[in-house]
Scaffold this motif. Sequence first.
Motif, PDB file in Angstrom:
ATOM      1  N   VAL A  11      42.088  31.400  50.623  1.00 43.43           N
ATOM      2  CA  VAL A  11      41.536  32.145  49.489  1.00 43.43           C
ATOM      3  C   VAL A  11      40.552  33.211  49.958  1.00 43.43           C
ATOM      4  N   GLU A  12      39.897  32.937  51.098  1.00 45.32           N
ATOM      5  CA  GLU A  12      38.925  33.892  51.607  1.00 45.32           C
ATOM      6  C   GLU A  12      39.591  35.176  52.122  1.00 45.32           C
ATOM      7  N   LYS A  13      40.904  35.144  52.273  1.00 47.14           N
ATOM      8  CA  LYS A  13      41.639  36.323  52.719  1.00 47.14           C
ATOM      9  C   LYS A  13      42.260  37.096  51.550  1.00 47.14           C
ATOM     10  N   ASP A  14      42.104  36.577  50.341  1.00 50.93           N
ATOM     11  CA  ASP A  14      42.623  37.271  49.161  1.00 50.93           C
ATOM     12  C   ASP A  14      41.880  38.592  48.951  1.00 50.93           C
ATOM     13  N   PRO A  15      42.458  39.518  48.169  1.00 52.85           N
ATOM     14  CA  PRO A  15      41.721  40.739  47.829  1.00 52.85           C
ATOM     15  C   PRO A  15      40.366  40.398  47.218  1.00 52.85           C
ATOM     16  N   ARG A  16      39.383  41.237  47.481  1.00 55.75           N
ATOM     17  CA  ARG A  16      38.021  40.942  47.045  1.00 55.75           C
ATOM     18  C   ARG A  16      37.822  41.120  45.549  1.00 55.75           C
ATOM     19  N   ALA A  17      38.510  42.077  44.954  1.00 54.04           N
ATOM     20  CA  ALA A  17      38.272  42.391  43.545  1.00 54.04           C
ATOM     21  C   ALA A  17      39.557  42.194  42.742  1.00 54.04           C
ATOM     22  N   TRP A  18      39.391  41.618  41.560  1.00 50.33           N
ATOM     23  CA  TRP A  18      40.505  41.380  40.642  1.00 50.33           C
ATOM     24  C   TRP A  18      40.090  41.948  39.285  1.00 50.33           C
ATOM     25  N   ILE A  19      40.846  42.922  38.795  1.00 51.82           N
ATOM     26  CA  ILE A  19      40.457  43.639  37.582  1.00 51.82           C
ATOM     27  C   ILE A  19      41.602  43.603  36.581  1.00 51.82           C
ATOM     28  N   MET A  62      32.237  35.816  41.437  1.00 52.15           N
ATOM     29  CA  MET A  62      31.583  36.382  40.267  1.00 52.15           C
ATOM     30  C   MET A  62      32.626  36.713  39.199  1.00 52.15           C
ATOM     31  N   ALA A  63      32.224  36.635  37.932  1.00 54.62           N
ATOM     32  CA  ALA A  63      33.117  37.019  36.836  1.00 54.62           C
ATOM     33  C   ALA A  63      32.303  37.725  35.761  1.00 54.62           C
ATOM     34  N   HIS A  64      32.815  38.855  35.296  1.00 61.23           N
ATOM     35  CA  HIS A  64      32.091  39.607  34.267  1.00 61.23           C
ATOM     36  C   HIS A  64      33.066  40.524  33.537  1.00 61.23           C
ATOM     37  N   ALA A  65      32.625  41.016  32.360  1.00 59.54           N
ATOM     38  CA  ALA A  65      33.400  41.978  31.585  1.00 59.54           C
ATOM     39  C   ALA A  65      32.720  43.335  31.627  1.00 59.54           C
ATOM     40  N   PHE A  66      33.516  44.377  31.740  1.00 59.86           N
ATOM     41  CA  PHE A  66      32.945  45.717  31.768  1.00 59.86           C
ATOM     42  C   PHE A  66      32.441  46.168  30.403  1.00 59.86           C
ATOM     43  N   ASN A  67      32.831  45.478  29.355  1.00 58.64           N
ATOM     44  CA  ASN A  67      32.356  45.812  28.019  1.00 58.64           C
ATOM     45  C   ASN A  67      31.472  44.708  27.456  1.00 58.64           C
ATOM     46  N   ASP A  68      30.782  44.018  28.331  1.00 55.83           N
ATOM     47  CA  ASP A  68      29.792  43.026  27.928  1.00 55.83           C
ATOM     48  C   ASP A  68      28.475  43.762  27.694  1.00 55.83           C
ATOM     49  N   TRP A  69      28.111  43.961  26.439  1.00 54.03           N
ATOM     50  CA  TRP A  69      26.866  44.646  26.125  1.00 54.03           C
ATOM     51  C   TRP A  69      25.772  43.667  25.753  1.00 54.03           C
ATOM     52  N   ASN A  70      26.027  42.380  25.959  1.00 54.99           N
ATOM     53  CA  ASN A  70      24.986  41.357  25.868  1.00 54.99           C
ATOM     54  C   ASN A  70      24.355  41.213  27.252  1.00 54.99           C
ATOM     55  N   VAL A  71      25.065  40.574  28.171  1.00 56.71           N
ATOM     56  CA  VAL A  71      24.660  40.570  29.578  1.00 56.71           C
ATOM     57  C   VAL A  71      25.455  41.686  30.250  1.00 56.71           C
ATOM     58  N   PHE A 125      35.820  38.999  39.766  1.00 54.05           N
ATOM     59  CA  PHE A 125      36.830  39.128  38.717  1.00 54.05           C
ATOM     60  C   PHE A 125      36.200  39.878  37.554  1.00 54.05           C
ATOM     61  N   PHE A 126      36.843  40.958  37.129  1.00 53.20           N
ATOM     62  CA  PHE A 126      36.349  41.743  36.000  1.00 53.20           C
ATOM     63  C   PHE A 126      37.453  41.904  34.960  1.00 53.20           C
ATOM     64  N   HIS A 127      37.050  41.877  33.694  1.00 51.21           N
ATOM     65  CA  HIS A 127      38.032  42.161  32.638  1.00 51.21           C
ATOM     66  C   HIS A 127      37.450  43.187  31.678  1.00 51.21           C
ATOM     67  N   GLN A 128      38.245  43.607  30.705  1.00 51.60           N
ATOM     68  CA  GLN A 128      37.869  44.715  29.831  1.00 51.60           C
ATOM     69  C   GLN A 128      37.330  44.246  28.483  1.00 51.60           C
ATOM     70  N   GLY A 129      37.074  42.960  28.329  1.00 53.96           N
ATOM     71  CA  GLY A 129      36.610  42.448  27.050  1.00 53.96           C
ATOM     72  C   GLY A 129      35.098  42.414  26.935  1.00 53.96           C
ATOM     73  N   GLY A 130      34.606  41.518  26.073  1.00 58.61           N
ATOM     74  CA  GLY A 130      33.185  41.395  25.831  1.00 58.61           C
ATOM     75  C   GLY A 130      32.577  40.217  26.578  1.00 58.61           C
ATOM     76  N   HIS A 131      31.471  39.689  26.061  1.00 63.57           N
ATOM     77  CA  HIS A 131      30.672  38.686  26.761  1.00 63.57           C
ATOM     78  C   HIS A 131      31.470  37.423  27.046  1.00 63.57           C
ATOM     79  N   GLY A 132      31.398  36.970  28.295  1.00 63.14           N
ATOM     80  CA  GLY A 132      32.087  35.753  28.704  1.00 63.14           C
ATOM     81  C   GLY A 132      33.471  36.049  29.250  1.00 63.14           C
ATOM     82  N   GLY A 133      34.257  35.002  29.412  1.00 62.42           N
ATOM     83  CA  GLY A 133      35.608  35.152  29.930  1.00 62.42           C
ATOM     84  C   GLY A 133      35.700  34.781  31.392  1.00 62.42           C
ATOM     85  N   PRO A 134      36.060  33.533  31.712  1.00 61.90           N
ATOM     86  CA  PRO A 134      36.132  33.101  33.110  1.00 61.90           C
ATOM     87  C   PRO A 134      37.348  33.678  33.804  1.00 61.90           C
ATOM     88  N   PRO A 135      37.382  33.588  35.136  1.00 65.69           N
ATOM     89  CA  PRO A 135      38.600  33.974  35.860  1.00 65.69           C
ATOM     90  C   PRO A 135      39.760  33.073  35.441  1.00 65.69           C
TER      91      PRO A 135
END
Length: 620
Positions: A393-401, A332-341, A363-373
Amino acid sequence: MLRFLFDRSNHRVVCLAIGSFFGAVTASGDEPAVPVFKDGEAQVVKAFEDSDYWIRHDLWVETEFDSDGDEKNDRMHVSVTRPRQTESEGLKLPVVYVSSPYFAGTGDKGQQYFWNPRQEVGAEPPEREHFPAVELKGTRPIISKSHVKEWVSRGYIVVHSSSPGTGLSQGCPTIGGDNESLAPKAVVDWLYGRGKGFTTPDGDEPVVADWCTGKVGMTGTSYNGTIPLAAATTGVEGLEAIIPVAPNTSYYHYYRSNGLVRHPFGFLGEDIDYLYDFIHSGNEARREYCDCEVRDKEMADGMDRVTGDYNDFWAGRDYLNDLQPLKAAVLMAHAFNDWNVVPEHSVRIYEALKAKGVPCQAFFHQGGHGGPPPMKMMNRWFTRYLHGIENDVEKDPRAWIVREQDDQDKPTPYEDFPNPAASPVTLYLQAGAPEQGSLSMSPSAKQGTETLVDNFSFDGDALARAPWTEHRLIYVSDPLTEPVHVSGASRISVKVASSKPAANLSVWLVSLPWTEGKKTRITDNIITRGWADPQNHRSLTEGEPLVPGQFYELSFDLQPDDQIIAKGQQIGLMIFSSDRDFTLHPTPGTKLTVDLDATSITLPIVGGESQLRDALSPAK
């Protein structure tokens, strides 16, 4: 360059090279081109890199549904871009597949086609004007060039398709209906060798995908990120991995919030029927049928802009209800400041997938709508699940911020999201209206009630900055003596009375003092937000008119977040009514009265109560 034709003798697309290019390759004795992997990632292969020698062709894949009422199964328009070696050397490769309703053009974005938000809450909305039919765009055989450069050169085939009722695909757009899950399923079935592909939308000359290994991954952003999840909920064999970026996982959560009519940021007045008009670029012969059956019946009956309640119409467009068959690995990939979705779209699915036990990361970032890993993350994901390379890859950390001041391609790894070290800490309100009240970790003696007066003329930024105003209530902590890390969903419990039978209720969590002038980061001041309809205090499915002056208790989550609030800032809780950029705009004057003694905000603080208490203690 390559030309292509259809060989009727073996029902395959074949290509012709100008001159004797293929013969020269064979005669030279060069080793056959194959994918190359290093450090668990597919590498760019020079033999795959030259786009002049890519093979491009299109076709139509038959589905299992008839959504446009012509008594024939709908066919989806599909285009393929693949290395020449899939013909000249019989090379079989996995597929990166992208589907969209946008590829063939979209409708007019003019505000005159939105619903008019200037109406009373809980009232029948004024009529909406439908804009003219979308003008079809695009040139065969190429539907889109997205993702082609990145993936074909690394040893993948890239496939695109137009979703039902768009471009040259048959059927009706349904905006999250079952056909938008079954359409990409049909394409995956065809790539796997089970489904039927044809050279024309209405003919019977077949096309087979004998250049595909049968392993498919999907990705895309926004609506294009929704479709991979929709396809995965069918459990279709061959769809091994998906990377949804800012996906809309529930159309209720896109157009409503806790019973309230709430619009996506930047699209005030948009609703699901507008989006139907916006994407409906195809199928002119069946347009009248689609408009009548889907937009003017199903949507008109189900979308309910009066109460905002959750119902069967919205439940049928909520992918959280359809996850049982899903088995694909999900990044999954998303932005914490996505106020569209808004970010809950991905977080709610991510939580369910963890409980389900399928491979998943976020994967989460601090920007707006969109933004792939970062490409490295996507590459490792597809390398593992499409090429079958054991890169752990399945052993990597679960969350990337991505932390607040970091580049987007440099996320920080965490054990999970929310941060496992976070625990809930409750803050209580102390009176102070119409100026600032206080937030404290301990409840104070009886604080009584405070009242605000709704006025949509003032946006949330102005209300948060104002030193004195009757149009909001705001409660602010002491300045932080050290940074505080919030990770997860904050939750408000509020006891409120309205002067009218219906009202908007909006809540912001902010960082003060407000950053004046040009912002350096989108995260400067807004920590998170939330919206609710007090009429739904008992049930999301059955709202009830409020008795003016009577108090009601309700609790709801604000949008999930992971943010480090800087030393010296203050945490502020702002309660107001109409949120100018998101909610309806009723006539100003509605009064909301909040019982401060029965209202609190609970924050997910990394380090818990002791950490926040230390941060709120006077500097030593």
